[in-house]
Design a protein around this motif. Structure first.
Motif, PDB file in Angstrom:
ATOM      1  N   GLU A 178      36.483  23.530  -6.454  1.00  0.00           N
ATOM      2  CA  GLU A 178      37.568  23.761  -5.491  1.00  0.00           C
ATOM      3  C   GLU A 178      38.923  23.763  -6.186  1.00  0.00           C
ATOM      4  OE1 GLU A 178      36.742  20.625  -2.752  1.00  0.00           O
ATOM      5  OE2 GLU A 178      35.341  21.840  -1.595  1.00  0.00           O
ATOM      6  N   LEU A 235      39.260  27.037  -8.111  1.00  0.00           N
ATOM      7  CA  LEU A 235      39.483  28.148  -7.180  1.00  0.00           C
ATOM      8  C   LEU A 235      40.911  28.117  -6.630  1.00  0.00           C
ATOM      9  CD1 LEU A 235      36.111  28.240  -5.205  1.00  0.00           C
ATOM     10  CD2 LEU A 235      37.061  30.085  -6.615  1.00  0.00           C
ATOM     11  N   THR A 243      43.270  29.329  -9.237  1.00  0.00           N
ATOM     12  CA  THR A 243      43.021  30.730  -9.561  1.00  0.00           C
ATOM     13  C   THR A 243      43.575  31.678  -8.500  1.00  0.00           C
ATOM     14  OG1 THR A 243      40.983  30.085 -10.690  1.00  0.00           O
ATOM     15  CG2 THR A 243      41.174  32.374 -10.082  1.00  0.00           C
ATOM     16  N   ARG A 244      43.611  31.231  -7.280  1.00  0.00           N
ATOM     17  CA  ARG A 244      43.914  32.116  -6.145  1.00  0.00           C
ATOM     18  C   ARG A 244      45.145  33.011  -6.323  1.00  0.00           C
ATOM     19  NH1 ARG A 244      42.995  30.858   0.156  1.00  0.00           N
ATOM     20  NH2 ARG A 244      43.158  33.005   0.796  1.00  0.00           N
ATOM     21  N   TRP A 247      39.816  37.395  -4.427  1.00  0.00           N
ATOM     22  CA  TRP A 247      39.599  35.961  -4.294  1.00  0.00           C
ATOM     23  C   TRP A 247      38.386  35.641  -3.426  1.00  0.00           C
ATOM     24  CZ3 TRP A 247      39.448  31.887  -0.876  1.00  0.00           C
ATOM     25  CH2 TRP A 247      39.480  30.614  -1.463  1.00  0.00           C
ATOM     26  N   LYS A 298      35.273  33.563  -4.769  1.00  0.00           N
ATOM     27  CA  LYS A 298      34.889  32.288  -4.144  1.00  0.00           C
ATOM     28  C   LYS A 298      33.419  32.305  -3.736  1.00  0.00           C
ATOM     29  CE  LYS A 298      36.329  29.187  -0.390  1.00  0.00           C
ATOM     30  NZ  LYS A 298      35.072  28.996   0.325  1.00  0.00           N
ATOM     31  N   PHE A 318      39.178  32.453 -13.579  1.00  0.00           N
ATOM     32  CA  PHE A 318      38.519  31.298 -12.968  1.00  0.00           C
ATOM     33  C   PHE A 318      37.915  30.398 -14.047  1.00  0.00           C
ATOM     34  CE2 PHE A 318      34.591  29.210 -11.856  1.00  0.00           C
ATOM     35  CZ  PHE A 318      35.044  28.341 -10.883  1.00  0.00           C
TER      36      PHE A 318
END
Length: 67
Positions: free
Chosen positions: A5, A8, A11-12, A18, A22, A60
């Protein structure tokens, strides 16, 4: 799943796909038996992926592997 999490979340702002990222990351994490296996599977996906998703996976992985 905290490390996933966190990576992520970080990275978003930098990735184009995305939601796709995910979904794939969560699927691979659930299938992998260890963090090493998960990283191996991400790298396998990178080898198959086309740009720009390949770059999304690379970003990521960098975030995931950073301390």
């Amino acid at each position: 799943m905290g490390k996933i999490e966190d990576a992520l979340f970080e990275t978003r702002p930098y990735v184009e796909y995305w939601d796709r990222l995910k979904e794939l990351v969560e699927k691979l994490w659930n299938e992998a038996g260890s963090e090493e296996e998960f990283i191996k599977r991400i790298k396998e996906e990178m080898a198959k992926a086309e740009e720009p998703f390949k770059t999304d996976l690379r970003i990521f992985l960098q975030k995931f592997e950073s301390p």
